[in-house]
Enzyme design. Structure first.
Site, PDB file in Angstrom:
ATOM      1  N   HIS A 186       7.854  -6.470  10.861  1.00 32.09           N
ATOM      2  CA  HIS A 186       6.594  -6.309   9.932  1.00 32.09           C
ATOM      3  C   HIS A 186       5.942  -7.109   9.862  1.00 32.09           C
ATOM      4  O   HIS A 186       6.430  -7.306   8.208  1.00 32.09           O
ATOM      5  CB  HIS A 186       7.422  -5.663   9.240  1.00 32.09           C
ATOM      6  CG  HIS A 186       7.283  -4.332   8.942  1.00 32.09           C
ATOM      7  ND1 HIS A 186       7.836  -3.383   7.846  1.00 32.09           N
ATOM      8  CD2 HIS A 186       5.866  -4.580   7.793  1.00 32.09           C
ATOM      9  CE1 HIS A 186       6.131  -2.400   6.978  1.00 32.09           C
ATOM     10  NE2 HIS A 186       5.311  -3.313   6.391  1.00 32.09           N
ATOM     11  N   VAL A 187       5.554  -7.867   9.836  1.00 27.53           N
ATOM     12  CA  VAL A 187       4.574  -9.030   9.999  1.00 27.53           C
ATOM     13  C   VAL A 187       3.152  -9.163   9.944  1.00 27.53           C
ATOM     14  O   VAL A 187       2.085 -10.107   9.888  1.00 27.53           O
ATOM     15  CB  VAL A 187       4.678 -10.527   9.734  1.00 27.53           C
ATOM     16  CG1 VAL A 187       6.146 -10.496   9.779  1.00 27.53           C
ATOM     17  CG2 VAL A 187       5.434 -10.592  12.101  1.00 27.53           C
ATOM     18  N   ALA A 188       2.558  -7.764  10.651  1.00 24.53           N
ATOM     19  CA  ALA A 188       1.433  -7.783  10.515  1.00 24.53           C
ATOM     20  C   ALA A 188      -0.022  -8.032   9.938  1.00 24.53           C
ATOM     21  O   ALA A 188      -1.027  -7.992   9.693  1.00 24.53           O
ATOM     22  CB  ALA A 188       0.721  -6.469  11.306  1.00 24.53           C
TER      23      ALA A 188
ATOM     24  N   ARG B  94       3.426   2.563  10.490  1.00 26.47           N
ATOM     25  CA  ARG B  94       5.200   3.298   9.683  1.00 26.47           C
ATOM     26  C   ARG B  94       5.381   3.342  10.868  1.00 26.47           C
ATOM     27  O   ARG B  94       5.408   4.364  11.517  1.00 26.47           O
ATOM     28  CB  ARG B  94       4.360   4.499   8.410  1.00 26.47           C
ATOM     29  CG  ARG B  94       3.840   3.634   7.678  1.00 26.47           C
ATOM     30  CD  ARG B  94       4.507   2.930   6.972  1.00 26.47           C
ATOM     31  NE  ARG B  94       3.538   2.547   4.881  1.00 26.47           N
ATOM     32  CZ  ARG B  94       3.284   1.363   4.579  1.00 26.47           C
ATOM     33  NH1 ARG B  94       2.653   0.813   5.772  1.00 26.47           N
ATOM     34  NH2 ARG B  94       2.601   1.504   3.996  1.00 26.47           N
TER      35      ARG B  94
ATOM     36  N   THR C 254       1.708  -0.218  14.015  1.00 25.36           N
ATOM     37  CA  THR C 254       2.037  -1.687  12.359  1.00 25.36           C
ATOM     38  C   THR C 254       1.407  -0.509  11.091  1.00 25.36           C
ATOM     39  O   THR C 254       1.315  -1.309  10.687  1.00 25.36           O
ATOM     40  CB  THR C 254       0.363  -2.574  13.293  1.00 25.36           C
ATOM     41  OG1 THR C 254      -0.724  -1.763  13.318  1.00 25.36           O
ATOM     42  CG2 THR C 254       0.894  -3.312  14.510  1.00 25.36           C
TER      43      THR C 254
ATOM     44  N   GLU D 262      14.020  -0.703   8.062  1.00 31.36           N
ATOM     45  CA  GLU D 262      13.898  -2.152   8.428  1.00 31.36           C
ATOM     46  C   GLU D 262      15.241  -2.888   7.523  1.00 31.36           C
ATOM     47  O   GLU D 262      15.219  -2.391   6.608  1.00 31.36           O
ATOM     48  CB  GLU D 262      12.755  -2.042   7.820  1.00 31.36           C
ATOM     49  CG  GLU D 262      11.646  -1.735   8.778  1.00 31.36           C
ATOM     50  CD  GLU D 262      10.662  -2.378   8.934  1.00 31.36           C
ATOM     51  OE1 GLU D 262       9.327  -1.199   9.745  1.00 31.36           O
ATOM     52  OE2 GLU D 262      10.768  -2.291   7.559  1.00 31.36           O
TER      53      GLU D 262
ATOM     54  N   THR E  29       0.711  -1.410   0.219  1.00 29.79           N
ATOM     55  CA  THR E  29       0.189  -0.255  -0.307  1.00 29.79           C
ATOM     56  C   THR E  29       0.505   0.953  -0.093  1.00 29.79           C
ATOM     57  O   THR E  29       0.442   2.255  -0.840  1.00 29.79           O
ATOM     58  CB  THR E  29      -0.797   0.044   1.349  1.00 29.79           C
ATOM     59  OG1 THR E  29      -1.781  -1.350   1.248  1.00 29.79           O
ATOM     60  CG2 THR E  29      -1.522   1.442   1.252  1.00 29.79           C
TER      61      THR E  29
END
Length: 317
Positions: A284-286, A233, A231, A262, A73
């Site tokens: 960063h797995v949400a 940015r 969750t 990251e 996104t």
């Protein structure tokens, strides 16, 4: 049509990436270093990219480029102004994470509110046996019902989180933009959300106006020592200020799934907090449930097919 995917490894290997429905060649690179971007897209008409940066210099190396399909996104890694100047269409992915991000958000909230990680670590260390009875009370356990949830960001994900909060019996406040008090009765002023919330969760984009929207001054204004969950940015929060806020009792817990850079460097402030029972960092797995990643991959190819038909969708530039 020549299609190049610069960072296929950002989608799980179990994800099926179907072929576009027209004659093409597709070259997938697992990862692409910045120095290799220009060479790899030189002959491409379509570039698929998730996190690799495409700046004006890289775009200049791709004279045939017509379309960028972003496998996410967020588009802050794309020079959208340069794309507009070149007439390059950019499409992103939308609404694929409507279940996975809210669920991950509440997994973090529950873990902190009920001290799940702290109790797990205590049991691993032998504390249960040492307690000599059926339970022990070393860490706080709080219900969510009756508490106040402050949601910053009123898009699809923010609204989904708000709905779950209401279902759990929470009082939900949708925050107005920082510094704005003229957004109507559906929104609570940002400063008031900070002051009265027991849980604050972020679901807004990273923009110049939102970078470091929460820092030392905002932590000092959090009168109820809330949980803070991000969750959305990396960069929305001044990450160097989180540890001091926890140490000072301005926060009762913090959970982050995103970091400004990251993966975080080994000397990132968060790395010093990992042994704290009131801090959780996930990589960063949400967004990354099996169902959501497959939906993303399917929409990605749908976007390319739509562009080829002359009717692009989800256009950001």
């Amino acid at each position: 049509m020549n299609i190049v995917f610069l960072d296929r490894d950002t989608l799980s290997p179990q994800t099926r990436l179907r072929e576009p429905g027209f004659t093409h060649t597709l070259v997938c690179h697992g990862r692409t270093a910045p120095a290799d971007v220009a060479e790899r897209i030189a002959d491409a008409q379509v570039v698929i990219v998730n996190k690799v940066r495409l700046d004006a210099q890289a775009l200049d190396a791709a004279p045939n480029l017509r379309f960028i399909a972003v496998a996410a996104t967020g588009t802050d890694n794309i020079d959208l102004a340069a794309c507009r100047a070149r007439g390059i269409v950019v499409s992103n992915i939308r609404n694929y994470a409507v279940n996975t991000v809210p669920e991950h958000t509440f997994a973090l909230i529950f873990a902190l509110r009920r001290s799940i990680c702290a109790y797990r670590d205590a049991v691993r260390a032998g504390r249960w046996q040492a307690a000599g009875q059926f339970c022990f009370f070393d860490h706080p356990i709080r219900d969510l019902a009756g508490s106040t949830l402050g949601v910053i960001g009123d898009g699809v994900l923010g609204q989904a989180v708000a709905s779950i909060g209401r279902a759990l019996g929470m009082r939900v406040l949708m925050s107005a933009f920082k510094g704005r008090s003229d957004m109507g009765t559906l929104y609570t002023p940002f400063e008031q959300v900070l002051a009265v919330s027991d849980v604050i969760t972020l679901h807004c984009p990273l923009l110049p106006s939102t970078r470091h929207m929460i820092g030392a001054a905002e932590f000092a204004a959090m009168r109820r020592a809330p949980l803070l969950v991000n969750t959305a940015r990396g960069g929305l929060v001044d990450e160097a200020a989180v540890g001091p806020a926890l140490a000072a009792g301005q926060l009762s817990g913090a959970a982050f799934d995103v970091v400004a850079g990251e993966p975080p460097a080994l000397d990132h402030p968060f790395m010093a907090l990992l042994d704290r029972p009131d801090f959780i960092l996930t990589p960063h797995v949400a967004w990354a449930s099996d169902e959501a990643v497959q939906a993303l991959a399917d929409q990605l190819i749908d976007n390319i097919d739509a562009f080829q038909r002359g009717a692009p969708v989800h256009v950001v530039a």
